[in-house]
Structures are given as C-alpha cells and as structure tokens.
Motif scaffolding. Structure first.
Motif, mmCIF file in Angstrom:
data_model
loop_
_atom_site.group_PDB
_atom_site.id
_atom_site.type_symbol
_atom_site.label_atom_id
_atom_site.label_comp_id
_atom_site.label_asym_id
_atom_site.label_seq_id
_atom_site.Cartn_x
_atom_site.Cartn_y
_atom_site.Cartn_z
ATOM 1 N N SER A 9 0.821 -1.216 0.000
ATOM 2 C CA SER A 9 0.000 0.000 0.000
ATOM 3 C C SER A 9 0.856 1.268 0.000
ATOM 4 N N LEU A 10 2.050 1.206 0.572
ATOM 5 C CA LEU A 10 2.921 2.382 0.613
ATOM 6 C C LEU A 10 3.504 2.709 -0.762
ATOM 7 N N LYS A 11 3.820 1.657 -1.534
ATOM 8 C CA LYS A 11 4.337 1.817 -2.903
ATOM 9 C C LYS A 11 5.572 2.738 -2.954
ATOM 10 N N LEU A 12 6.525 2.472 -2.082
ATOM 11 C CA LEU A 12 7.743 3.287 -2.031
ATOM 12 C C LEU A 12 8.805 2.730 -2.977
ATOM 13 N N ASP A 13 9.487 3.622 -3.668
ATOM 14 C CA ASP A 13 10.620 3.255 -4.508
ATOM 15 C C ASP A 13 11.888 3.418 -3.660
ATOM 16 N N VAL A 14 12.259 2.369 -2.939
ATOM 17 C CA VAL A 14 13.318 2.488 -1.933
ATOM 18 C C VAL A 14 14.700 2.214 -2.528
ATOM 19 N N LYS A 15 15.693 2.832 -1.876
ATOM 20 C CA LYS A 15 17.088 2.600 -2.211
ATOM 21 C C LYS A 15 17.842 2.253 -0.942
ATOM 22 N N GLU A 16 18.814 1.377 -1.058
ATOM 23 C CA GLU A 16 19.605 1.000 0.114
ATOM 24 C C GLU A 16 20.411 2.196 0.608
ATOM 25 N N SER A 17 20.657 2.223 1.937
ATOM 26 C CA SER A 17 21.338 3.360 2.534
ATOM 27 C C SER A 17 22.240 2.903 3.678
ATOM 28 N N ASN A 18 23.307 3.660 3.910
ATOM 29 C CA ASN A 18 24.178 3.456 5.069
ATOM 30 C C ASN A 18 24.158 4.667 5.998
ATOM 31 N N GLU A 19 23.128 5.501 5.837
ATOM 32 C CA GLU A 19 23.032 6.740 6.614
ATOM 33 C C GLU A 19 22.823 6.435 8.093
ATOM 34 N N LYS A 20 23.383 7.293 8.942
ATOM 35 C CA LYS A 20 23.177 7.205 10.385
ATOM 36 C C LYS A 20 22.640 8.544 10.872
ATOM 37 N N ILE A 21 21.630 8.502 11.739
ATOM 38 C CA ILE A 21 21.009 9.711 12.277
ATOM 39 C C ILE A 21 21.078 9.649 13.798
ATOM 40 N N ARG A 22 21.574 10.731 14.403
ATOM 41 C CA ARG A 22 21.696 10.768 15.856
ATOM 42 C C ARG A 22 20.511 11.504 16.467
ATOM 43 N N PHE A 23 19.779 10.812 17.339
ATOM 44 C CA PHE A 23 18.713 11.403 18.130
ATOM 45 C C PHE A 23 19.213 11.615 19.555
ATOM 46 N N LEU A 24 18.424 12.323 20.372
ATOM 47 C CA LEU A 24 18.783 12.463 21.780
ATOM 48 C C LEU A 24 18.866 11.096 22.450
ATOM 49 N N SER A 25 18.071 10.149 21.954
ATOM 50 C CA SER A 25 18.047 8.803 22.541
ATOM 51 C C SER A 25 19.133 7.887 21.986
ATOM 52 N N GLY A 26 19.892 8.358 20.995
ATOM 53 C CA GLY A 26 20.972 7.525 20.461
ATOM 54 C C GLY A 26 21.010 7.493 18.946
ATOM 55 N N LEU A 27 21.930 6.714 18.423
ATOM 56 C CA LEU A 27 22.165 6.614 16.983
ATOM 57 C C LEU A 27 21.167 5.654 16.341
ATOM 58 N N ARG A 28 20.675 6.018 15.151
ATOM 59 C CA ARG A 28 19.782 5.155 14.398
ATOM 60 C C ARG A 28 20.374 4.898 13.009
ATOM 61 N N HIS A 29 20.198 3.675 12.525
ATOM 62 C CA HIS A 29 20.764 3.266 11.237
ATOM 63 C C HIS A 29 19.652 3.205 10.185
ATOM 64 N N VAL A 30 19.859 3.929 9.090
ATOM 65 C CA VAL A 30 18.877 3.965 8.007
ATOM 66 C C VAL A 30 19.213 2.855 7.013
ATOM 67 N N LYS A 31 18.261 1.930 6.820
ATOM 68 C CA LYS A 31 18.484 0.803 5.912
ATOM 69 C C LYS A 31 18.068 1.142 4.487
ATOM 70 N N TYR A 32 16.939 1.868 4.353
ATOM 71 C CA TYR A 32 16.453 2.269 3.028
ATOM 72 C C TYR A 32 15.993 3.725 3.075
ATOM 73 N N THR A 33 16.056 4.377 1.932
ATOM 74 C CA THR A 33 15.496 5.722 1.805
ATOM 75 C C THR A 33 14.573 5.766 0.585
#
Length: 293
Positions: free
Chosen positions: A70-94
């Motif tokens: 239902s989302l129908k997203l055209d995703v691409k693989e990613s190695n991005e990392k995003i830092r929140f106040l609660s810690g680091l998060r790893h982005v798998k797809y964008t």
C-alpha cells in the motif's frame, strides 16, 4: 420551484462541507512526554510520533515490510546514520514519497530505520489536501494539531506574534531569538538560533558546543549541575535550574534546562514541547512561526 429549492439545498450543503474541510485535524495522545496520533498512511493504520527535528518521515523496517504494497515506495539502500537524543539510528532504506496521511498529505524523504520500532512524522513536510499549503497549527492544550488551508491562516493568526523561520542543514525549522536566564543570583542574555523540536519533551535544551551557550557558563556565575546515575555514580547529564527564563518573549519560572554536546549542530539548542503549551502556527511556505495568545 421544487428544482430551485433542491439546487439551493445542494449548494448550501456543499458550501458547508467545503468550509468544514479547511482543516485536517489530528487528535494527540501523550506518552512519556511525547505526542502521538493514530491515523493512516496510504490506508495502512499507523501510530505516528509528532516531530520537527528530523530530516524526513522515520519509518520502522517492520512497518515498511508489513505495508509495502500500500505504501508503494521506490526504496534505495542506505548506510546513513542519524543521531537522536536517545541515540544513533541506522537507516536501511530511503525513498522520496508523497503519501496520504489521514486527511492530509506527507511529502518528502522517508527513512526506513532498522533499529527503531516507532514512526515519526515531521510537521514541516505536511500539506493541506486541497491547496497543498504547508501550514500546521499545534494545540497541545486541546491535544490536537491541524493541517490548515491558506484561506484559514489570516483568522487563525489574528493577534499572534510572528517570528521568522529558517532551516538548518538537516531541514529542521529554526527561530532566531534572545534567551535570558536568571539563575544562582545572576542574569545573562544570549542571542542565537534555536531548533523548534516537537520531538523534544523538555522546554529548552542547550547545545554546549555553541559559542554563545559556552559563554553562559564560562565565568562560573551560572553553574552547571551534574545528574548522576544512581547505580554507577557516573555523570549522565548536566543542566541548570533557572529561577526565571525568557525566550521568544515568553517568560517561564522555576524550570530545569538540560545542557548537552551536539557536535553536528551549530544552533544554541532546542525549543521543546513544554514551550508550546499555548497554540502555535507554523507557515512553512512563508517561513513564519506564529505564537498565539
């Protein structure tokens, strides 16, 4: 004559219907200091955390896998990392997407996170379904927020104070203002940029890396206090207790302000949810923040 009344009734009905559609309203619930709304994303039931200090819609990998049809997203693989106040998060797809969110529209980047089960929605990427305007009204006292049309803005901002918005390198909305803190018998004022962060449960969080913030504490007159882990005794946070604090011309008494190091950010800090106890309207098209009385 009967046809005339039928046409008149239909016109009045449609007029009332259109007037009722000037806002897309979302009810909020509060959990652990954050606000959530239960709605749909392209028809899939979703529980979304209200945010603005993030660079896109943060989506858990589990949600994406369960609703990819239902989302129908055209995703691409990613190695991005995003830092929140609660810690680091790893982005798998964008992905770049335009999704129906309840009666509103989300348009912008989607970051699919492998190590976070929540969904977070940035209000600066929400649009009205009729005129595509990006105007969001936050009413935490009513536990709701609205995506408004351009036509509704003038009435909503009557008697409100206006502040200019800019955006940092991560797309977070930023307001430039002065901050005055009275603590430990001393008063100091700095001027700088503050991120308006709907995902921050506090009133104000300061960035120790910022030069202006550093000057607040450099002479020791306003002292930073340490918070210790009860089990290990290690310092886990720092802060200051302000007898009085004024920011964006709003005054607060007896508040604790967290102070931490955010090396990737240049801003003085974050304005969090406790600042927005009174209604606020963000016009992201015209880069304005309105603080209502």
């Amino acid at each position: 004559m009967k046809r005339f009344y039928h046409t008149l009734f239909l016109f009045l009905f449609l007029s009332q219907y259109c007037m009722g559609q000037t806002e897309s309203v979302f009810k909020l619930t509060q959990e652990h200091g954050h606000f959530y709304c239960e709605t749909t994303l392209n028809g899939a039931n979703a529980k979304l955390m209200l945010e603005s200090g993030i660079p896109g819609l943060m989506m858990s990998e589990a949600f994406y896998e369960a609703h990819k049809d239902s989302l129908k997203l055209d995703v691409k693989e990613s190695n991005e990392k995003i830092r929140f106040l609660s810690g680091l998060r790893h982005v798998k797809y964008t992905a770049q997407a335009r999704l129906r969110m309840g009666d509103a529209i989300f348009e912008g980047p989607v970051k699919i996170i492998s190590d976070d089960n929540e969904l977070k929605i940035p209000i600066q990427m929400l649009h009205h379904p009729q005129d595509n305007s990006s105007i969001v009204m936050i009413e935490l006292g009513k536990s709701q927020f609205s995506v408004c049309s351009r036509d509704a803005l003038q009435k909503l901002t009557r008697d409100a104070s206006a502040w200019n918005l800019t955006y940092n390198q991560f797309g977070m909305p930023v307001v430039s203002t002065s901050l005055t803190i009275s603590a430990d018998g001393h008063q100091k004022t700095i001027t700088g940029n503050f991120i308006t962060d709907m995902g921050n449960a506090s009133l104000l969080f300061l960035n120790k890396c910022n030069t202006s913030v550093e000057k607040l504490f450099s002479d020791g007159k306003i002292r930073l206090k340490d918070a210790h882990d009860k089990r290990t005794g290690k310092v886990i946070a720092q802060g200051v207790y302000a007898e009085e604090l004024t920011i964006c011309k709003r005054m607060f008494e007896g508040v604790s302000v967290g102070v931490s190091t955010f090396k990737s950010l240049e801003e003085c800090g974050f304005l969090g949810l406790k600042f927005f106890t009174m209604p606020a309207i963000f016009d992201f098209d015209e880069n304005k923040m309105y603080l209502c009385k």
